[in-house]
Design a protein around this motif. Sequence first.
Motif, PDB file in Angstrom:
ATOM      1  N   GLY A 128       0.677  -1.054   0.019  1.00  0.00           N
ATOM      2  CA  GLY A 128      -0.149  -0.092   0.284  1.00  0.00           C
ATOM      3  C   GLY A 128       1.020   1.330  -0.081  1.00  0.00           C
ATOM      4  N   TYR A 129       1.974   1.119   0.801  1.00  0.00           N
ATOM      5  CA  TYR A 129       2.734   2.331   0.886  1.00  0.00           C
ATOM      6  C   TYR A 129       3.366   2.980  -0.501  1.00  0.00           C
ATOM      7  CZ  TYR A 129       6.580   5.462   2.827  1.00  0.00           C
ATOM      8  OH  TYR A 129       7.413   6.172   2.953  1.00  0.00           O
ATOM      9  N   PHE A 130       3.851   1.884  -1.308  1.00  0.00           N
ATOM     10  CA  PHE A 130       4.441   2.264  -2.661  1.00  0.00           C
ATOM     11  C   PHE A 130       3.540   3.225  -3.330  1.00  0.00           C
ATOM     12  CE2 PHE A 130       4.817   1.159  -7.035  1.00  0.00           C
ATOM     13  CZ  PHE A 130       6.153   1.681  -7.396  1.00  0.00           C
ATOM     14  N   PHE A 131       2.308   2.756  -3.618  1.00  0.00           N
ATOM     15  CA  PHE A 131       1.588   3.339  -4.638  1.00  0.00           C
ATOM     16  C   PHE A 131       0.870   4.640  -4.029  1.00  0.00           C
ATOM     17  CE2 PHE A 131       0.776  -1.085  -5.475  1.00  0.00           C
ATOM     18  CZ  PHE A 131       1.151  -1.130  -6.741  1.00  0.00           C
ATOM     19  N   THR A 132       0.534   4.946  -2.829  1.00  0.00           N
ATOM     20  CA  THR A 132       0.185   6.270  -2.144  1.00  0.00           C
ATOM     21  C   THR A 132       1.394   7.244  -1.911  1.00  0.00           C
ATOM     22  OG1 THR A 132       0.393   5.553  -0.071  1.00  0.00           O
ATOM     23  CG2 THR A 132      -1.932   5.666  -1.165  1.00  0.00           C
ATOM     24  N   ILE A 183      -1.314   2.354   2.912  1.00  0.00           N
ATOM     25  CA  ILE A 183      -1.820   3.324   2.040  1.00  0.00           C
ATOM     26  C   ILE A 183      -2.050   4.795   2.732  1.00  0.00           C
ATOM     27  CG2 ILE A 183      -4.112   4.216   1.049  1.00  0.00           C
ATOM     28  CD1 ILE A 183      -4.450   1.035   0.458  1.00  0.00           C
ATOM     29  N   VAL A 184      -2.429   5.070   4.087  1.00  0.00           N
ATOM     30  CA  VAL A 184      -2.326   6.171   4.839  1.00  0.00           C
ATOM     31  C   VAL A 184      -1.064   6.898   5.010  1.00  0.00           C
ATOM     32  CG1 VAL A 184      -4.746   5.667   5.617  1.00  0.00           C
ATOM     33  CG2 VAL A 184      -2.624   5.208   7.023  1.00  0.00           C
ATOM     34  N   GLN A 185      -0.080   6.047   5.225  1.00  0.00           N
ATOM     35  CA  GLN A 185       1.222   6.658   5.567  1.00  0.00           C
ATOM     36  C   GLN A 185       1.969   7.214   4.199  1.00  0.00           C
ATOM     37  OE1 GLN A 185       4.012   4.459   8.037  1.00  0.00           O
ATOM     38  NE2 GLN A 185       2.716   4.551   9.732  1.00  0.00           N
ATOM     39  N   GLY A 186       1.448   6.561   3.170  1.00  0.00           N
ATOM     40  CA  GLY A 186       2.230   6.698   1.867  1.00  0.00           C
ATOM     41  C   GLY A 186       2.509   8.539   1.702  1.00  0.00           C
ATOM     42  N   PRO A 187       1.417   9.262   1.742  1.00  0.00           N
ATOM     43  CA  PRO A 187       1.558  10.779   1.472  1.00  0.00           C
ATOM     44  C   PRO A 187       2.383  11.519   2.514  1.00  0.00           C
ATOM     45  CG  PRO A 187      -0.856   9.961   1.090  1.00  0.00           C
ATOM     46  CD  PRO A 187       0.215   8.780   1.932  1.00  0.00           C
ATOM     47  N   ASN A 441      11.438   3.166  -4.476  1.00  0.00           N
ATOM     48  CA  ASN A 441      10.990   2.409  -3.336  1.00  0.00           C
ATOM     49  C   ASN A 441      10.553   0.947  -3.933  1.00  0.00           C
ATOM     50  OD1 ASN A 441       9.933   5.289  -1.519  1.00  0.00           O
ATOM     51  ND2 ASN A 441      11.944   4.300  -1.588  1.00  0.00           N
ATOM     52  N   ILE A 442      10.396   0.980  -5.252  1.00  0.00           N
ATOM     53  CA  ILE A 442       9.972  -0.512  -5.740  1.00  0.00           C
ATOM     54  C   ILE A 442      11.289  -1.517  -5.298  1.00  0.00           C
ATOM     55  CG2 ILE A 442      11.218  -0.259  -7.913  1.00  0.00           C
ATOM     56  CD1 ILE A 442       9.028  -1.489  -9.245  1.00  0.00           C
TER      57      ILE A 442
END
Length: 505
Positions: A128-132, A183-187, A441-442
């Motif tokens: 989730g982190y990568f996408f957001t 997801i929520v931490q990504g941005p 980060n991939i």
Amino acid sequence: MCEEEPGESVKGDTDTTVVNTDTTMVNTDTMHARRGRCGGVLPLRYVVVLLGLLGCSMDYIVRGGLNIAIVAMVNTTHDFNTSNLPDGACPAARNASHSGTDDGYPADGEFNWTLEDQGLILGTFFWGYFFTKTAGGRISEKFGGRETMAVSIGASGVLSLLCPYAAHLHPRVLAGLRFIMGIVQGPAFPALYGVLASWAPPAELTTMVTIAFSGMSLGSLVATGTSGWVAHQLGWQWVFWGGGILALVWTPLWLYFVRNSPINHPLISAEEEELLAVNFSIKPRRTVPWGRLLRCWRFYPSILAEFASSWVGNLTITQAPSFLNMQIGMSLSEVSWVLSGGQTCSWVSSFTFGRVSDLLIHHNFSSKLNTRRLMHLVGMIMVVASLCCIVLAGCHKWVVSTLLVLVMIGVSSTLSSFTLSPMDLAPNYAGTMSGLLGIGNISGFVAPIVTAEMVTKTGDWATSLLLTSGLYLLTGIIYMATVTTQVQDWNYYEDIDYSVINEHF
């Protein structure tokens, strides 16, 4: 493309004020109205940086506590099979007890999770982190960096509080919760870039950025150093509850003291507002010149450098416990001390590199461009040389440990080199570009797979270490050969009528 086009009136930092003269004049009355106001004991920009540091720490405490807590959560009582060790494992690793009960870590956790379950729980966060994170920069520019980071850290705190309950339901429920947390931490970090771009005067930019983002090392240090003790003394649930509570305490402080721009802050002094007036033109833009941004080829080496840096980070954080324990034969407590020491040194050295960078530039000892190159060169030499020496060190565990710490210190120099590319190239789009930087980060997905395959086939870690060293060397050379600190013309996309310019060509 990335160079300035002929006939363009905007070139570099010195002309920034020319383009934005009207903006500065518009705000002159506001500054005069506030001139009599006295500042507090601590300049407000330092409060913003301190809260940014704590925010990064909360991010890493919430995400990293599981790595240690899962040892106490899972029932690991079993007869250890030495065939699980690499063929080239040191004698200390083959003779050690791996029953899971050493160093005070309980082997009788309440969950009978398989290794596949554990891998799923630990890995879904990064999916989730990568996408957001990639899209997070644009999200923060649309909704505000201050607001985006507050929602990101606050929501991850709530999710952390729910983790113990999810664990009792099913391992895949916990894995799903961790996916949402990613997801929520990504941005969060792209949002912080945008905030700091407005709050950092040019003479303090590198120092403020490195101090704020050194919170990543501090958070890792706290998570690594305290989670085991908390799980042993209070119960593993408190690893999640403690991190969640800290994140929720931080959120209102961030919202109270921080604004997206200094000009909007009711607590800023007249002196500090005047100091930061040069940044008043930095503001979120309605549209992004995607064509020009994507043609800016000088930004791509920074993404490659981020790929290599994340690869090394996977080795020093994710893979290091397995390497030190299963290959070198160190006990879990020794591994904890090494990693904690490395994170401490990385935290201190990160803002040391930043302060030295600003001093070199401010006192005209070196240009901004050459300073970026110098910081990356120093870090690259430390990383590449130390990784190669680890291969030569063999089973001398404290030599290996010292070299691993040097690798972590070397990686911290990147906060003073390529991670500043978004602010150097286009401060108005720092959030968007820092998100795109996250494409690198991939390697967080690729590195563990490649490492496991190499260790399995070769029987030791030497090939993996040499590959990591070579990758870091190659991307570092490419970055230093192509880096620029010139502000790009499309940074002022909404301020310039390109239709008029294009008529001349």
